[in-house]
Design a protein around this motif. Structure first.
Motif, PDB file in Angstrom:
ATOM      1  N   ARG A 150      -2.883 -10.751  -5.551  1.00  0.00           N
ATOM      2  CA  ARG A 150      -2.989  -9.880  -4.363  1.00  0.00           C
ATOM      3  C   ARG A 150      -3.853 -10.539  -3.293  1.00  0.00           C
ATOM      4  O   ARG A 150      -3.511 -10.511  -2.110  1.00  0.00           O
ATOM      5  CB  ARG A 150      -3.569  -8.525  -4.742  1.00  0.00           C
ATOM      6  CG  ARG A 150      -2.562  -7.607  -5.357  1.00  0.00           C
ATOM      7  CD  ARG A 150      -3.078  -6.181  -5.443  1.00  0.00           C
ATOM      8  NE  ARG A 150      -1.999  -5.337  -5.923  1.00  0.00           N
ATOM      9  CZ  ARG A 150      -2.136  -4.444  -6.875  1.00  0.00           C
ATOM     10  NH1 ARG A 150      -3.319  -4.223  -7.417  1.00  0.00           N
ATOM     11  NH2 ARG A 150      -1.109  -3.729  -7.269  1.00  0.00           N
ATOM     12  N   ARG A 153      -1.908 -13.376  -1.471  1.00  0.00           N
ATOM     13  CA  ARG A 153      -0.837 -13.024  -0.529  1.00  0.00           C
ATOM     14  C   ARG A 153      -1.283 -12.069   0.566  1.00  0.00           C
ATOM     15  O   ARG A 153      -0.597 -11.916   1.576  1.00  0.00           O
ATOM     16  CB  ARG A 153       0.375 -12.485  -1.267  1.00  0.00           C
ATOM     17  CG  ARG A 153       0.256 -11.109  -1.821  1.00  0.00           C
ATOM     18  CD  ARG A 153       1.591 -10.615  -2.429  1.00  0.00           C
ATOM     19  NE  ARG A 153       1.355  -9.367  -3.100  1.00  0.00           N
ATOM     20  CZ  ARG A 153       0.992  -9.240  -4.366  1.00  0.00           C
ATOM     21  NH1 ARG A 153       0.871 -10.306  -5.136  1.00  0.00           N
ATOM     22  NH2 ARG A 153       0.764  -8.063  -4.887  1.00  0.00           N
ATOM     23  N   GLN A 154      -2.430 -11.433   0.420  1.00  0.00           N
ATOM     24  CA  GLN A 154      -2.872 -10.389   1.354  1.00  0.00           C
ATOM     25  C   GLN A 154      -2.818 -10.806   2.826  1.00  0.00           C
ATOM     26  O   GLN A 154      -2.282 -10.072   3.649  1.00  0.00           O
ATOM     27  CB  GLN A 154      -4.267  -9.898   0.952  1.00  0.00           C
ATOM     28  CG  GLN A 154      -4.756  -8.685   1.715  1.00  0.00           C
ATOM     29  CD  GLN A 154      -5.386  -9.030   3.047  1.00  0.00           C
ATOM     30  OE1 GLN A 154      -5.990 -10.076   3.204  1.00  0.00           O
ATOM     31  NE2 GLN A 154      -5.189  -8.166   4.016  1.00  0.00           N
ATOM     32  N   HIS A 156      -0.895 -12.658   4.293  1.00  0.00           N
ATOM     33  CA  HIS A 156       0.479 -12.963   4.692  1.00  0.00           C
ATOM     34  C   HIS A 156       1.403 -11.752   4.614  1.00  0.00           C
ATOM     35  O   HIS A 156       2.590 -11.866   4.908  1.00  0.00           O
ATOM     36  CB  HIS A 156       1.024 -14.093   3.813  1.00  0.00           C
ATOM     37  CG  HIS A 156       0.070 -15.236   3.718  1.00  0.00           C
ATOM     38  ND1 HIS A 156      -0.181 -16.083   4.770  1.00  0.00           N
ATOM     39  CD2 HIS A 156      -0.749 -15.639   2.714  1.00  0.00           C
ATOM     40  CE1 HIS A 156      -1.091 -16.971   4.415  1.00  0.00           C
ATOM     41  NE2 HIS A 156      -1.454 -16.726   3.166  1.00  0.00           N
ATOM     42  N   GLU A 157       0.875 -10.613   4.196  1.00  0.00           N
ATOM     43  CA  GLU A 157       1.687  -9.400   4.065  1.00  0.00           C
ATOM     44  C   GLU A 157       1.916  -8.751   5.424  1.00  0.00           C
ATOM     45  O   GLU A 157       1.056  -8.803   6.302  1.00  0.00           O
ATOM     46  CB  GLU A 157       1.014  -8.386   3.137  1.00  0.00           C
ATOM     47  CG  GLU A 157       1.030  -8.761   1.673  1.00  0.00           C
ATOM     48  CD  GLU A 157       2.402  -8.657   1.020  1.00  0.00           C
ATOM     49  OE1 GLU A 157       3.377  -8.238   1.658  1.00  0.00           O
ATOM     50  OE2 GLU A 157       2.487  -9.004  -0.165  1.00  0.00           O
ATOM     51  N   ASP A 158       3.058  -8.117   5.550  1.00  0.00           N
ATOM     52  CA  ASP A 158       3.371  -7.291   6.718  1.00  0.00           C
ATOM     53  C   ASP A 158       2.831  -5.906   6.405  1.00  0.00           C
ATOM     54  O   ASP A 158       3.419  -5.171   5.606  1.00  0.00           O
ATOM     55  CB  ASP A 158       4.885  -7.268   6.938  1.00  0.00           C
ATOM     56  CG  ASP A 158       5.315  -6.351   8.073  1.00  0.00           C
ATOM     57  OD1 ASP A 158       4.463  -5.680   8.681  1.00  0.00           O
ATOM     58  OD2 ASP A 158       6.529  -6.303   8.344  1.00  0.00           O
ATOM     59  N   THR A 159       1.722  -5.546   7.010  1.00  0.00           N
ATOM     60  CA  THR A 159       1.061  -4.281   6.668  1.00  0.00           C
ATOM     61  C   THR A 159       1.897  -3.065   7.050  1.00  0.00           C
ATOM     62  O   THR A 159       1.663  -1.972   6.543  1.00  0.00           O
ATOM     63  CB  THR A 159      -0.332  -4.177   7.329  1.00  0.00           C
ATOM     64  OG1 THR A 159      -0.188  -4.318   8.748  1.00  0.00           O
ATOM     65  CG2 THR A 159      -1.263  -5.248   6.793  1.00  0.00           C
ATOM     66  N   LEU A 162       4.907  -2.838   3.527  1.00  0.00           N
ATOM     67  CA  LEU A 162       4.419  -3.307   2.242  1.00  0.00           C
ATOM     68  C   LEU A 162       5.448  -3.058   1.147  1.00  0.00           C
ATOM     69  O   LEU A 162       6.138  -2.041   1.142  1.00  0.00           O
ATOM     70  CB  LEU A 162       3.124  -2.599   1.875  1.00  0.00           C
ATOM     71  CG  LEU A 162       1.902  -2.934   2.725  1.00  0.00           C
ATOM     72  CD1 LEU A 162       0.732  -2.045   2.322  1.00  0.00           C
ATOM     73  CD2 LEU A 162       1.544  -4.398   2.599  1.00  0.00           C
ATOM     74  N   SER A 163       5.511  -3.972   0.212  1.00  0.00           N
ATOM     75  CA  SER A 163       6.298  -3.763  -0.994  1.00  0.00           C
ATOM     76  C   SER A 163       5.641  -2.647  -1.779  1.00  0.00           C
ATOM     77  O   SER A 163       4.443  -2.385  -1.614  1.00  0.00           O
ATOM     78  CB  SER A 163       6.335  -5.046  -1.809  1.00  0.00           C
ATOM     79  OG  SER A 163       6.820  -4.798  -3.092  1.00  0.00           O
ATOM     80  N   ASP A 166       2.175  -3.164  -3.337  1.00  0.00           N
ATOM     81  CA  ASP A 166       0.970  -3.278  -2.521  1.00  0.00           C
ATOM     82  C   ASP A 166       0.621  -1.996  -1.774  1.00  0.00           C
ATOM     83  O   ASP A 166      -0.288  -1.987  -0.970  1.00  0.00           O
ATOM     84  CB  ASP A 166       1.128  -4.424  -1.511  1.00  0.00           C
ATOM     85  CG  ASP A 166       1.052  -5.773  -2.184  1.00  0.00           C
ATOM     86  OD1 ASP A 166       0.138  -5.962  -3.005  1.00  0.00           O
ATOM     87  OD2 ASP A 166       1.903  -6.635  -1.899  1.00  0.00           O
TER      88      ASP A 166
END
Length: 167
Positions: A150, A153-154, A156-159, A162-163, A166
């Protein structure tokens, strides 16, 4: 550190351009090894991992439907051709698609009875697959691994999208 450990560490340092590269390549190799086990399970029922993930997400909102854009954003890995993925599942009667009369641009999908049945049939095999993949690690190590992944990748995540892992 023993001489052998030092020699191994030195050889590894010389094999990679950076520690980040070494970590990335180790993640990639790990994914490849674990995916082989998963592919065998899903191959027996004619599904890809992404198709399985899509069906699981649809089951989570059953009996409701989910817009295809939302489904695509919640998948574990991006589906470059969401339409084709859904076409294949619809052809097998594992999901249903419909356009809402009030907004013809939005396509909603819902899991079909056959899709629910297939998920039930493959459930035990998927659980065994996960045990084969990572069952040799204890719960403390698994939790540490989840936390590290987590953190990696945090940034780089699209807030906004989220999948489900996450949220």
């Amino acid at each position: 550190m023993s001489k052998r450990s030092r020699d191994t560490a030195t050889a590894a340092e010389e094999s990679f351009d950076s520690l980040e590269q070494e970590v990335f390549l180790n993640l990639w190799r790990t994914y490849d090894r674990l995916k082989l086990i998963e592919d065998e399970v899903f191959g027996r029922v004619g599904l890809s991992a992404q198709q399985y993930n899509a069906l699981r997400l649809l089951r989570s909102v059953h009996p409701d439907a989910m817009p295809t854009l939302m489904l695509g954003s919640r998948l574990i890995s991006r589906a470059p051709d969401m339409t084709r993925l859904l076409d294949r599942l619809e052809k097998r009667r594992l999901l249903l698609r419909e356009r809402r009369p009030e907004n013809r641009r939005v396509v909603e999908v819902r899991i079909a009875k056959d899709g629910m049945q297939l998920l039930n049939e493959v459930h035990d095999a998927v659980q065994e697959c996960h045990r084969q993949q990572l069952g040799h690690l204890n719960k403390k190590v698994l939790r540490q691994l989840v936390d590290l992944l987590r953190k990696a990748r945090q940034p780089h995540e699209d807030t906004e999208n989220l999948s489900f892992i996450d949220e």
